[in-house]
Design a protein around this motif. Structure first.
Motif, PDB file in Angstrom:
ATOM      1  N   TYR A 246      -2.762   6.579  -7.982  1.00  0.00           N
ATOM      2  CA  TYR A 246      -2.863   5.643  -6.871  1.00  0.00           C
ATOM      3  C   TYR A 246      -1.790   4.564  -7.017  1.00  0.00           C
ATOM      4  O   TYR A 246      -1.566   4.053  -8.118  1.00  0.00           O
TER       5      TYR A 246
ATOM      6  N   PRO B 288     -11.425   0.837  -3.211  1.00  0.00           N
ATOM      7  CA  PRO B 288     -10.471   1.047  -4.308  1.00  0.00           C
ATOM      8  C   PRO B 288      -9.580  -0.163  -4.548  1.00  0.00           C
ATOM      9  O   PRO B 288      -9.196  -0.423  -5.698  1.00  0.00           O
TER      10      PRO B 288
ATOM     11  N   ASP C 208     -11.617   0.768   2.787  1.00  0.00           N
ATOM     12  CA  ASP C 208     -10.381   0.778   2.000  1.00  0.00           C
ATOM     13  C   ASP C 208     -10.385  -0.260   0.890  1.00  0.00           C
ATOM     14  O   ASP C 208      -9.690  -0.094  -0.115  1.00  0.00           O
TER      15      ASP C 208
ATOM     16  N   GLN D   4      -4.601  -1.927   4.342  1.00  0.00           N
ATOM     17  CA  GLN D   4      -3.599  -1.420   3.403  1.00  0.00           C
ATOM     18  C   GLN D   4      -2.529  -2.499   3.230  1.00  0.00           C
ATOM     19  O   GLN D   4      -1.415  -2.380   3.726  1.00  0.00           O
TER      20      GLN D   4
ATOM     21  N   TYR E  31     -11.441   8.542  -1.309  1.00  0.00           N
ATOM     22  CA  TYR E  31     -10.256   7.884  -1.860  1.00  0.00           C
ATOM     23  C   TYR E  31      -9.660   8.690  -3.006  1.00  0.00           C
ATOM     24  O   TYR E  31      -8.446   8.850  -3.110  1.00  0.00           O
TER      25      TYR E  31
END
Length: 698
Positions: free
Chosen positions: A188, A160, A157, A296, A612
């Motif tokens: 995004y 990105p 993760d 996240q 992603y």
């Protein structure tokens, strides 16, 4: 120093806004949602509100100022200039708001009384939270001895995330493009990464720039969740337990995992296990445990805003319930009837109270509702899933609430802002909602979904069902409201990859955890009919229930800690070259990288890791074919035509490209067409960058 000043100005601005526009925020801890006296410190709500109401508008204003300076003003590197302008502006606004507040208080002689501070137990609770989340964030992302360490559980993760962060701190990503799908719009939610990149640009080391907002997001979420439990019940124990159930997930997975181990391997496995338990699809990714908030980082930061909105609007729900209760008592006293027929005859009176009173649709705090709507609307590109779930829950709260126009003001403002943001950043539709029942359940039926949730949540599901049967009034209705994100996860897909709906499930689990906390606290204090006179037994059972609800999450917390780390040298020649020789307007053709030295240098990849981009809604299949065509071009003319068509500025040929399963790299065609401007390594590990603006003359 610049980054600390930036954050300090943001928090001060948030303090000035909250204390001026929300003057009764300091009283939120004095009463429960149903109006009963409390001694909860209002700082559990105020401190998160100050930071969120300050840092989020500051971040957006900085971004928009830099955008205008670049797109309209033509300034080559606008972000630092934007920082100076916006910090000065917010400092002036803060001073003005505080001056107005002081004049008003002096004129009316109503200086706000000093709010209650935290109890000793709450100080310990906050200290534990801060230390725990600090350790967790730095365990998964830190700089040690000059090297960047990225935990394996967050590695994917962070591809990105770090790409977007470095596109602002090293690059010039205005207008903004997605770092793993350069050359198109940005779908995004990148504003948290923009905040981190800006803090790094202002001088904060990257691990602190990323970890500090992440730590605050989690601590703020826990503070607001604790306050929610206390304001719902008047009991601090409920707040503590709700927070514990949020941090350490409920699941039968640990017990099943333990049962399947050979006896002689149990202890050694518990000490050394490095992979997450996986009995349901993608559970091994760490989708349901603390790892989500490690990889996240923007999720908890946005969830704190959602909890603020719930704190603001829940009193309206209880006001309506109190009105209906008074109406029922008045009618019963007047007509002295409690039979079914009398109840039916009273329905028109209830409907009149519910729909046709001044307060039912009246406005109570329009300015506050507007400001809250602005804050919610700002979430669209911090975390759009949180905004979607929050608006859905507020809709069902408004249905049974007083002052419904306040909801409309907030929701309408949030909707308008999110649409404006989508128009600015996205070409076409921001989401493509479609009905898709079953989420990740293997059996896409109602019973299959229930079985899946049992495997996921275990006895938490039993507590929720029990509260639906045994609970009363507003709190029982809140079970449905807090379950709305869960219902969304199992019925609607907003992106091509339904796995991203796991965030809805996490939000629902966080909020629904308040109900087992209530029931276990009640068991500890009073028990039930079967164990009313057996306090020792009751408390043993209550303690065991807490263990059953947290043991899986607790075990997985240690797994997060144990996982090995990928180590990167910030001074790697590849990272340094891309930092110094490209910016975010360049488009780099490469193998489909995840996180590597090129990404850490701020390079904008034409086609990064496919997952992603696919989950964000990009057409990855078409672009993959374009990558194949360019690398497999059989002539300089064909290659140059494709490069110009797709806006490629640099081409990387390295081991990943040479050994790719997706294409066959004809390096000799690339080398015959463009000048090699950078080379590193030898033989099969040779890493070469070709500049497409430097075409070789034949």
């Amino acid at each position: 120093m610049g980054s600390i000043l930036y954050l300090a100005i943001g928090v001060l601005f948030g303090y000035a806004v909250c204390e001026t526009i929300f003057p009764k925020l300091g009283e939120w801890g004095k009463t429960s949602f149903d109006g009963k006296a409390l001694s909860l410190s209002s700082y559990f709500v105020r401190i998160p509100a100050w930071v969120l109401a300050g840092v989020i508008p500051l971040t957006w204003t900085t971004y928009l100022t830099a955008y205008v300076l670049k797109v309209v003003g033509g300034k080559e590197y606008p972000l630092l200039t934007a920082d100076i302008i916006v910090m000065a502006l917010f400092f002036v606004l803060t001073a003005g708001l505080l001056f107005l507040r002081y004049r008003k208080a002096k004129k009316t002689q109503t200086l706000q009384q000093k709010a209650a501070w935290f109890t000793v137990g709450e100080w310990i609770f906050l200290a534990v939270l801060f230390v725990f989340f600090t350790q967790l964030m730095f365990d998964t992302f830190s700089v040690k001895d000059g090297y960047l360490n990225v935990g394996f559980s967050v590695y994917s993760d962070f591809a990105p995330h770090m790409g977007m962060i470095r596109s602002f701190s090293y690059g010039n990503n205005f207008p903004t493009a997605y770092s793993h799908f350069a050359g198109e719009d940005i779908r995004y939610h990148f504003m948290f990464q923009f905040l981190v990149g800006n803090l790094e640009l202002l001088g904060m080391r990257v691990d602190w720039a990323f970890n500090l907002p992440s730590i605050f997001g989690l601590v703020a979420t826990c503070m607001l969740l604790y306050a929610l439990g206390v304001r719902l019940t008047g009991k601090r124990a409920v707040g503590y337990l709700t927070t514990a159930f949020f941090i350490f997930r409920s699941s039968p997975s640990f017990f099943r995992f333990l049962a399947e181990l050979p006896k002689e391997e149990i202890w050694e496995t518990l000490k050394t296990q490095q992979s997450f338990i996986e009995f349901t699809q993608n559970e091994g990714w760490g989708l349901w445990n603390l790892n989500v908030y490690c990889n996240q980082r923007h999720l908890a930061f946005a969830m704190a805003v959602m909890l603020l909105a719930i704190h603001f609007f829940l009193p309206y729900v209880f006001e309506m319930a109190e009105k209906l209760s008074r109406k029922r008592e008045a009618l019963q006293a007047k007509k002295a009837g409690k039979d079914l027929l009398s109840g039916i005859k009273r329905i028109p009176e209830y409907l009149k109270t519910f729909f046709f009173t001044k307060t039912a649709f009246g406005v109570k705090h329009p300015v506050q509702a507007l400001c809250l709507g602005i804050l919610l609307g700002a979430l669209a590109f911090f975390n759009g899933s949180v905004l979607t779930a929050c608006c859905a829950m507020l809709f069902f709260m408004a249905a049974v609430s007083d002052h419904r126009l306040d909801y409309l003001i907030s929701a309408g403002t949030a909707l308008v802002l999110s649409l404006c943001e989508s128009k600015l950043f996205i070409v076409g539709s921001a989401v493509s909602p479609k009905y898709q029942f079953g989420f990740l359940a293997a059996n896409k039926t109602l019973f299959g979904a229930i079985d899946y949730m049992w495997q996921l949540w275990g006895i938490l599901l039993l507590f929720i069902g029990a509260y639906l049967l045994l609970g009363r009034g507003v709190k029982r209705y809140l079970v449905f409201v807090f379950a709305v994100p869960l219902l969304m996860a199992f019925t609607v897909s907003l992106t091509p990859d339904i796995t991203v709906n796991h965030k809805f499930v996490m939000m629902a689990e966080m909020l629904l955890s308040v109900f087992p906390a209530m029931m276990i606290t009640g068991l500890w204090e009073k028990g039930c009919v079967l164990a009313e006179n057996q306090p020792v037994m009751r408390r043993i059972v209550a303690s065991l229930l807490v263990v059953f609800l947290t043991v899986t999450g607790f075990f997985e917390y240690f797994i997060v800690q144990r996982q090995y780390q990928a180590v990167y040298n910030p001074q790697d020649p590849r990272t340094v070259w891309f930092k110094e020789n490209t910016d975010s307007q360049d488009v780099i053709l490469s193998a489909p990288y995840a996180l590597n030295e090129v990404v850490l240098g701020g390079a904008m990849l034409y086609y990064g890791h496919a997952y992603y981009a696919m989950s964000a809604g990009y057409d990855t299949y078409t672009r993959e074919e374009y990558v194949k065509q360019m690398y497999e071009a059989v002539s300089s003319a064909e290659l140059d035509a494709l490069v110009k068509e797709h806006g490629i500025t640099h081409i990387i040929v390295d081991r990943d490209a040479r050994e790719s399963y997706y294409f066959y790299a004809r390096e000799y065609v690339i080398a015959d067409t463009y000048e090699a401007v950078f080379s590193y390594g030898e033989d099969e590990n040779r890493f070469t960058v070709y500049d497409t603006s430097k075409k070789l003359v034949k």
